[in-house]
Design a protein around this motif. Structure first.
Motif, PDB file in Angstrom:
ATOM      1  N   ASP A   5      -3.943 -10.468   8.363  1.00  0.00           N
ATOM      2  CA  ASP A   5      -4.855 -10.837   7.278  1.00  0.00           C
ATOM      3  C   ASP A   5      -5.403  -9.553   6.664  1.00  0.00           C
ATOM      4  O   ASP A   5      -6.152  -8.819   7.312  1.00  0.00           O
ATOM      5  N   ASN A  53       1.680 -16.920   7.846  1.00  0.00           N
ATOM      6  CA  ASN A  53       0.474 -16.408   8.500  1.00  0.00           C
ATOM      7  C   ASN A  53       0.288 -14.908   8.314  1.00  0.00           C
ATOM      8  O   ASN A  53      -0.643 -14.334   8.893  1.00  0.00           O
ATOM      9  N   LYS A 109      -0.908 -12.729   5.567  1.00  0.00           N
ATOM     10  CA  LYS A 109      -1.594 -13.012   4.312  1.00  0.00           C
ATOM     11  C   LYS A 109      -2.186 -11.734   3.723  1.00  0.00           C
ATOM     12  O   LYS A 109      -2.869 -10.980   4.412  1.00  0.00           O
ATOM     13  N   GLN A 129      -4.432 -10.548   0.210  1.00  0.00           N
ATOM     14  CA  GLN A 129      -5.194 -11.015  -0.941  1.00  0.00           C
ATOM     15  C   GLN A 129      -5.777  -9.830  -1.698  1.00  0.00           C
ATOM     16  O   GLN A 129      -6.272  -8.884  -1.087  1.00  0.00           O
ATOM     17  N   ARG A 149      -7.257  -7.930   3.035  1.00  0.00           N
ATOM     18  CA  ARG A 149      -7.922  -8.318   1.793  1.00  0.00           C
ATOM     19  C   ARG A 149      -8.562  -7.094   1.139  1.00  0.00           C
ATOM     20  O   ARG A 149      -9.250  -6.319   1.799  1.00  0.00           O
TER      21      ARG A 149
END
Length: 739
Positions: free
Chosen positions: A671, A698, A700, A702, A673
């Protein structure tokens, strides 16, 4: 002045009698003369009757003079009482320059005082006598210095303006000096010995005197981009009226149990005057654990910073600008704020990117490329990509950086804050920060002038924590951190350099280690890696008590030639990375594609590693290589290398260039970001993808942005991630993707 020439005035005992007033001996009997020098210190100036200051001319190796009318670099002294208490009339002291040379009364007296001695023997000893009373000697007191060999007084010829010698027959005007106290280095009977580059200020001291010392150090450090000096200011609880300007390798730290226990009215600030408003190189500095009432710069605090800077546990009782608004085109490229509160407006101005975490913002204004907010109260709102705001409502898992404070009994201690999950806002808004308290006697207080790899490892092996005082520490081997819950707390950007091709620090696969506020600098002999966390990948969980790095920087080149294949390797699971800058230098000394060689910034093999503020720049391969599962990165900033000589030098497996951020094909969960990746190419080369990841639901990413900052014709980043996202070139300078 051409050099920094702080003097050390060290008390070597109490002088109970009057030295024999005899001729100087023809030879020196040094058998039993040298005494152990303890390190209880005060920073001072010594001023003559005519308002001239004593000067260690040329920083040592020359005569003592008295020609200065302003206390700057060479006019600053450190006053030390080895009895562990106040300096009193009759003590015997020595004078030492920053070069380590002692002031000698040549032939024991009767002539010049010269800084040439390498040890304090009879010629280097003086008796200090208070002239305006009896007892302890403090700020504003009049005193004299007398040689212990001949009993002659230190005399400023014509009351100042020229030479100083040891030929006075009595303490008259020329032999009278005024003590100016600039700060404490510890050792006042209660405080630890933090060495000569730590200034401990107390609100009972003269604000004018404190301000003079702040100005002296800042004038030295404002432009000291790759210098060897390191400094920390400690402010004991209370109220101050000061302008605290922060330059390179400087930290301002409050010693209260809450940031509101230390209030500075005026400012704690860093501007970019040294670089005509350009703050993109305002590195290596910080402020922690205090409150500021800004009354300068239009009643706004100015914090114009870039990488390797920190603001933690700070309460700004007003507004703050994150760039130097006094200049046009005043760029800045930071930065990091955590566990803080800004009462009014926080204006990012020209900041290219910024991370705030667990901070009460109240009113954020401004945007540029990549603004990330994690666990903040009153974070700004907006829709990507029109507003480049990445907002994460709560911080998944974090504990705050350990910090030094003074307890209710006036004793120094270190707080290790508790682990928090899904947190929002500061740790101190409703009272004292929860956590464990370590007494200062559980720490080995490291000094660059006396510690070695052997002494530091011995302390660690014995179960001590390390408090690393400001300085540069040359290591013959790696520091071995094997005990769980060890705290290693650097001050003033304390710097570790492995000289012989080893790592600088190896952290075992144990619970709860904290390493904070340290700059790791590559040595001239290549190190395979500068820092390791865990010796190999395994399945051991540290979720309940993770190890962490806070405000850690790694540098390859810049100050001098340096080589390291990689800066940081994380093998342990659940590690926390909080404000990390890994930098292969693009400017300074020892810089070039074949000079400061370094392939990777960070390699993460452990699982469930979390990074808040990861800055990785200019490495020759992957900047970031992530092999572990469950990784989490909130805010990433990276410039890919400027100095790639040609495409053939920077191609692998038929792919042009090395992605800045590479997630291994074996990874099944990740993850990330708020990522900004920027290019400056000095030669016409191509980077195919800024980010490469496996195609997995899964994994990810952003809010990503690539920016073309100016390059030779034909240079470009073709894609943001995995073959998607528009190219950035000199025709299309910004590309954004939500993926």
């Amino acid at each position: 002045m051409l050099g920094w020439a702080t003097l050390t005035l060290l008390a070597t005992g109490s002088g109970c009698g009057t030295p024999a007033e005899t001729a100087a001996p023809a030879t020196r009997d040094v058998g039993t003369e040298q005494r152990a020098l303890a390190a209880a210190t005060l920073r001072v100036t010594l001023q003559t009757w005519s308002n001239h200051y004593l000067v260690a001319d040329k920083g040592g190796g020359a005569d003592l003079m008295a020609y200065s009318t302003v206390p700057q670099d060479w006019e600053t002294f450190t006053l030390t009482d080895t009895n562990g208490g106040s300096l009193v009339s009759g003590d015997v002291v020595t004078l030492q320059s920053i070069s380590g040379q002692y002031g000698s009364a040549i032939n024991g007296g009767g002539g010049a005082i010269r800084f040439t001695a390498t040890s304090p023997q009879s010629w280097e000893q003086f008796t200090i006598t208070k002239l305006n009373g009896t007892g302890a000697i403090g700020a504003g007191d009049k005193f004299s210095l007398r040689t212990v060999v001949t009993g002659q007084y230190v005399s400023a010829t014509n009351a100042g303006g020229s030479t100083v010698n040891a030929s006075g027959a009595s303490a008259r005007e020329w032999e009278t000096f005024t003590l100016g106290v600039l700060g404490s280095g510890g050792g006042n009977g209660t405080d630890p010995d933090f060495g000569p580059n730590v200034f401990v200020f107390d609100p009972s001291m003269s604000m004018a005197t404190i301000q003079g010392q702040l100005n002296t150090v800042f004038n030295r450090m404002e432009k000291n981009h790759f210098g060897n000096e390191r400094y920390a200011y400690f402010f004991k609880p209370g109220a101050y009226n000061l302008d605290v300007q922060i330059g390179f390798y400087m930290s301002a730290i409050g010693l209260g149990q809450s940031p509101d226990n230390v209030t500075i009215t005026g400012s704690v600030r860093t501007n970019a005057n040294w670089f005509q408003g350009n703050a993109t190189q305002n590195f290596w500095r910080g402020m922690e654990n205090l409150s500021v009432v800004p009354t300068l710069d239009g009643n706004k605090m100015v914090w114009a910073v870039s990488q390797a800077t920190t603001m933690r546990r700070v309460h700004v009782k007003g507004s703050i600008n994150l760039w130097d608004s006094a200049w046009n085109n005043a760029w800045s490229s930071g930065g990091f704020i955590a566990d803080s509160q800004i009462d009014n407006v926080i204006n990012s101005g020209t900041q290219q990117q910024f991370l705030t975490r667990n901070t009460r913002l109240n009113n954020w204004q401004g945007q540029n490329w990549n603004m990330v907010f994690v666990g903040d109260e009153q974070a700004p709102s907006g829709t990507w990509p029109n507003q480049v705001y990445t907002v994460v409502d709560t911080t998944p898992v974090i504990r705050e950086k350990p910090y030094l404070f003074v307890d209710d009994a006036g004793k120094f201690a270190v707080k290790v804050p508790s682990l928090r999950t899904n947190s929002k806002g500061t740790t101190w808004s409703t009272g004292t920060t929860p956590g464990a308290v370590l007494s200062i006697d559980q720490f080995h207080i490291a000094r660059a002038d006396r510690d070695t790899t052997t002494t530091l490892n011995a302390a660690l092996s014995a179960g001590k924590h390390l408090l690393i005082t400001p300085g540069i520490y040359h290591l013959s081997g790696a520091l071995q951190v094997n005990n769980p819950n060890t705290v290693i707390l650097g001050m003033g950007l304390a710097t570790l350099i492995p000289d012989y091709g080893t790592a600088a620090m190896n952290i075992a696969d144990v619970d709860g280690v904290s390493v904070a506020g340290v700059l790791f600098d590559a040595g001239v002999t290549n190190s395979p890696v500068l820092i390791t966390m865990g010796s190999a990948k395994n399945s051991v969980s540290h979720a309940a008590n993770p190890s962490a790095l806070f405000d850690v920087s790694c540098r390859v080149g810049g100050a001098a030639v340096g080589k390291a294949t990689s800066c940081l390797t994380v093998n342990s699971n659940h590690v926390l990375l909080d404000n990390i800058w890994l930098w292969r230098a693009d400017h300074g000394s020892g810089v070039g594609w074949d000079t400061n060689k370094s392939i990777n910034g960070i390699t993460v093999n452990g699982d469930n590693v979390s990074a808040y503020g990861l800055f990785v720049e200019h490495f020759e391969g992957y900047q970031t290589l992530w092999n572990g599962n469950g990784g989490r990165v909130y805010f990433y900033q990276s410039e890919i290398p400027y100095d790639v000589p040609n495409q053939a030098s920077w191609t692998h497996d038929g792919v042009k260039g090395y992605a800045s951020y590479k997630v291994a094909n074996s990874v099944t969960s990740h993850d990330a970001r708020g990522l900004g990746i920027y290019s400056v190419f000095w030669n016409p080369v191509i980077l195919e993808n800024a980010i490469e990841t496996p195609s997995n639901a899964n994994v990810k990413f952003q809010h990503m942005i690539t920016v073309f900052l100016g390059s030779t014709g034909g240079a470009a980043i073709n894609h943001i991630i995995n073959g998607t996202g528009n190219a950035v070139t000199n025709q299309n300078m910004v590309s954004k993707s939500s993926y």
